[in-house]
Design an enzyme around this catalytic site. Structure first.
Site, short mmCIF file in Angstrom:
data_model
loop_
_atom_site.label_atom_id
_atom_site.label_comp_id
_atom_site.label_asym_id
_atom_site.label_seq_id
_atom_site.Cartn_x
_atom_site.Cartn_y
_atom_site.Cartn_z
N LYS B 89 -38.48 -0.90 6.07
CA LYS B 89 -38.86 -0.58 7.46
C LYS B 89 -39.36 0.86 7.62
O LYS B 89 -40.22 1.14 8.44
CB LYS B 89 -37.66 -0.80 8.39
CG LYS B 89 -37.29 -2.26 8.58
CD LYS B 89 -38.23 -2.94 9.53
CE LYS B 89 -37.81 -4.39 9.82
NZ LYS B 89 -38.89 -5.13 10.49
N GLU B 111 -38.09 -1.30 19.50
CA GLU B 111 -37.19 -2.43 19.70
C GLU B 111 -36.43 -2.62 18.39
O GLU B 111 -36.90 -2.21 17.33
CB GLU B 111 -37.97 -3.70 20.04
CG GLU B 111 -38.52 -4.48 18.83
CD GLU B 111 -39.57 -3.73 18.02
OE1 GLU B 111 -40.17 -2.79 18.55
OE2 GLU B 111 -39.78 -4.09 16.84
N SER B 377 -36.64 -6.72 0.00
CA SER B 377 -36.99 -5.86 1.14
C SER B 377 -35.88 -4.93 1.59
O SER B 377 -36.13 -3.88 2.16
CB SER B 377 -37.45 -6.73 2.31
OG SER B 377 -36.45 -7.68 2.62
#
Lengths: 255, 393
Positions: B89, B111, B377
């Site tokens: 991220k 968000e 990830s």
């Protein structure tokens, strides 16, 4: 001439009311429309409830959720409006988000609107370019007006584009805000209303967002053709129910 | 066929910018500037520098020997779990905060679902000294207390989204509403390849560092840049977009997207958008979307909060619709099992999102000589509670 265009050409300031179809009760839609007509409102926006209303504040979000929970659907709304033109002659606009219309089928939706006597649509998340490229023809075929929004941040160029694409009126969003703000209008709004009035657009403007009482109504209508009240009307419905409609409309018009 | 975005902001029939006029100036400002800014040498230099010194890139491409032996194929793991903050991220939030700076924005909103993107955003805001407000569903705030604390420690304000279903999609709605209310000074850092154009493309470009590195690293290890397959889990789809990016237009590389089936595709509790979704509009993008026949957006379910999104990025919708991507869905149980297996075989505790990608080897068979790169990830620290409950540890 479309009922909206006819109304716009009348020599008066217009009061338009927004309410969510299916709220507070599922079958309130028709009676609310009749009462609004009988109490001298000039135009109505019927909200087609959506699960994710991006441009709406807490009041309209909550009413949409209740309406959906009550069982409101696109089909049901058209059923409720089936005989509306026997009792109501106000210009009627459906205001909703694009996804439910897309799922219903754009052409089918427009055809239904025209059958029941809806005069226009406001779909805030259907962008101008998309509309002109793909849907303008369909709207035209069914004699529906598409109403576009402008905001204090909209550039002059874009306002001119929107003006030339509009045939009913332009929905002028009063401030950088979602619906239901209750801060009133100050110098910033006054200047914005004046600035747009001076642009001499071909379309008339009706102001919405943040109109809640006779004061904000007359401030908004001072530089425009009229104003739209949504959240404040829904709040009143939540508190008093349909019996409060007459007094509410009178209180706005009292100036 | 081209699988990148076109000049109008579409991937095939998917994408676009279905936004209310109130957002038009913000999104248009970004659209007009993002490619220009990203192309500036000073931007590239700072982005690379931050990724290297702060995030810890390049992340390793690790040959998972024991996992490979078990499934009879060559499996490489791209170790995004080793990024600062524990997942891919941060590649995007670093890129977007630099973008926001160059656009002169002083206030950042985001968000978050499980809190990973919120933490990654709060992290870069602390790094750059910018105000940070993170919207998070009220229910998620209760479920993800450690990440809420992390964000607060990093100086962010966490605002509960109390509307709708009180989860990720509603947090996204609230962030968009905040942006409508603050159009001038605020930049919205979207956490995935979703939202109105140019977000899906911008986020994919920031994440594309993943496949760029895979190419170089695989060349070193195997003498070729292209694997036979690249595999990634897809919620909104940002890690997948990054892992697929440089292989999109290379048909010899198979692209496998793994969605969360939840308790099973037909269980009513699933997040497998390609299987259950229809074309619709969510958060400003035309894409595949889980919804009722009447066009109301429905609430997805997955054991993994990061895959719990009712839509999918428009790039992925196009990969699915065009047949370029192979889409597989994995249930909660299958994912948990694969996650635990990686712990035992390789000494790596994966995020449950990534475990979905690892789970395909049970049913999807590969040839012995195939090279399969799985994008790992994120790491599983955040999921300990779920692992503990699931396996009664």
């Amino acid at each position: 001439m479309n009922r909206i265009q006819q109304k716009i050409s009348e020599d008066k300031k217009l009061l338009s009311i927004y309410f969510t179809a299916g709220y507070p009760k599922l079958d309130d839609t028709v009676e609310i429309l009749q009462q609004l007509e009988n109490n001298g409102v000039d135009m109505v926006e019927i909200g087609l409830p959506f699960s994710d209303p991006l441009a709406d504040g807490p009041t309209i979000q909550a009413s949409s959720q209740v309406a959906l929970k009550n069982g409101m659907t696109t089909d049901l709304l058209f059923q409720q409006l089936k005989d509306i033109r026997k009792t109501v002659s106000l210009p009627l606009i459906i205001m909703g988000y694009f996804n439910p219309v897309l799922q219903y089928g754009i052409e089918k939706f427009c055809k239904k609107c025209s059958e029941v006597g809806v005069d226009g649509l406001i779909l805030p998340d259907l962008p101008l370019a998309e509309f002109e490229e793909n849907y303008a023809e369909i709207f035209k075929k069914y004699e529906l007006l598409n109403i576009f929004l402008i905001t204090p941040q909209t550039s002059e160029d874009r306002i001119h584009q929107i003006d030339s694409a509009s045939e009913g009126f332009i929905y002028m969003v009063s401030s950088a805000s979602v619906t239901g703000s209750s801060e009133g209008f100050g110098e910033i709004q006054e200047k914005y209303f004046e600035r747009i009035a001076l642009m001499k657009l071909k379309n008339l403007l009706i102001v919405g967002f943040g109109i809640q009482d006779s004061k904000t109504f007359s401030q908004a209508a001072n530089h425009s053709k009229g104003a739209i009240i949504g959240s404040a009307f829904i709040k009143m419905l939540s508190e008093k129910g349909k019996i409060g409609i007459s007094a509410f409309v009178d209180s706005i018009r009292k100036v | 066929m081209n699988y990148n975005v076109n000049e109008k902001g579409y991937y095939g029939e998917f994408g676009g910018a279905y936004i209310p006029e109130m957002l038009y100036p913000n999104v248009e400002e970004l659209r007009q500037n993002y490619l220009k800014i990203m192309a500036e040498e000073s931007f590239q230099k700072e982005f690379r520098q931050r990724l290297k010194d702060y995030v810890g890139r390049p992340t390793p491409l690790y040959f998972a020997k024991r996992l490979s032996e078990k499934y009879g194929t060559k499996i490489y793991l791209k170790r995004e779990d080793l990024c600062h903050t524990g997942a891919h991220k941060v590649n995007n939030t670093i890129g977007q905060i630099l973008m926001a700076k160059r656009l002169g924005k002083t206030r950042i909103i985001a968000e978050t679902g499980a809190g990973q993107h919120g933490v990654a955003t709060a992290t870069v805001c602390a790094l750059m000294g910018l105000e940070c407000i993170v919207f998070m569903g009220e229910i998620d705030i209760q479920r993800q207390a450690p990440n809420v604390a992390r964000m607060k420690m990093l100086g962010a304000k966490v605002v509960p989204a109390t509307s709708g279903s009180k989860t990720l999609k509603d947090a996204t709605n609230e962030a968009i509403r905040d942006w409508i209310n603050n159009p001038i000074n605020t930049h919205y850092i979207i956490g995935s390849v979703v939202g109105p154009h140019p977000y899906p493309d911008m986020v994919a470009r920031f994440q594309s560092v993943i496949s760029k590195e895979i190419k170089t690293q695989l060349k070193e290890k195997e003498g070729r840049e292209n694997p036979d397959f690249v595999v990634a889990c897809v919620g909104g789809g940002s890690n997948a977009a990054g892992a697929f990016y440089h292989y999109l237009n290379q048909p010899e590389v198979g692209i496998i997207a793994v969605e969360a089936a939840g308790k099973g595709i037909n269980s009513g509790e699933s997040a497998a958008t390609s299987a259950l979704g229809k074309v619709g509009i969510i958060h400003g993008s035309k894409t595949l979307l889980m919804q009722t026949a009447d066009g109301q957006i429905t609430e997805p379910y997955s054991i993994s909060a990061g895959l719990d999104y009712p839509g999918v990025g428009p790039m992925h919708a196009h990969l699915f619709a065009s047949g370029r991507g192979e889409f597989i869905s994995i249930t909660d149980d299958e994912a948990m099992k694969a996650g635990m297996q990686l712990c035992k075989l390789e000494g790596i505790i994966p995020a449950i999102e990534s475990s979905h990608a690892l789970a395909i080897f049970e049913s999807r068979k590969f040839k012995k000589e195939n090279i399969v790169v799985v994008n790992l990830s994120g790491r599983g620290d955040k999921d300990l509670d779920t692992y503990i409950k699931h396996f009664e540890l």
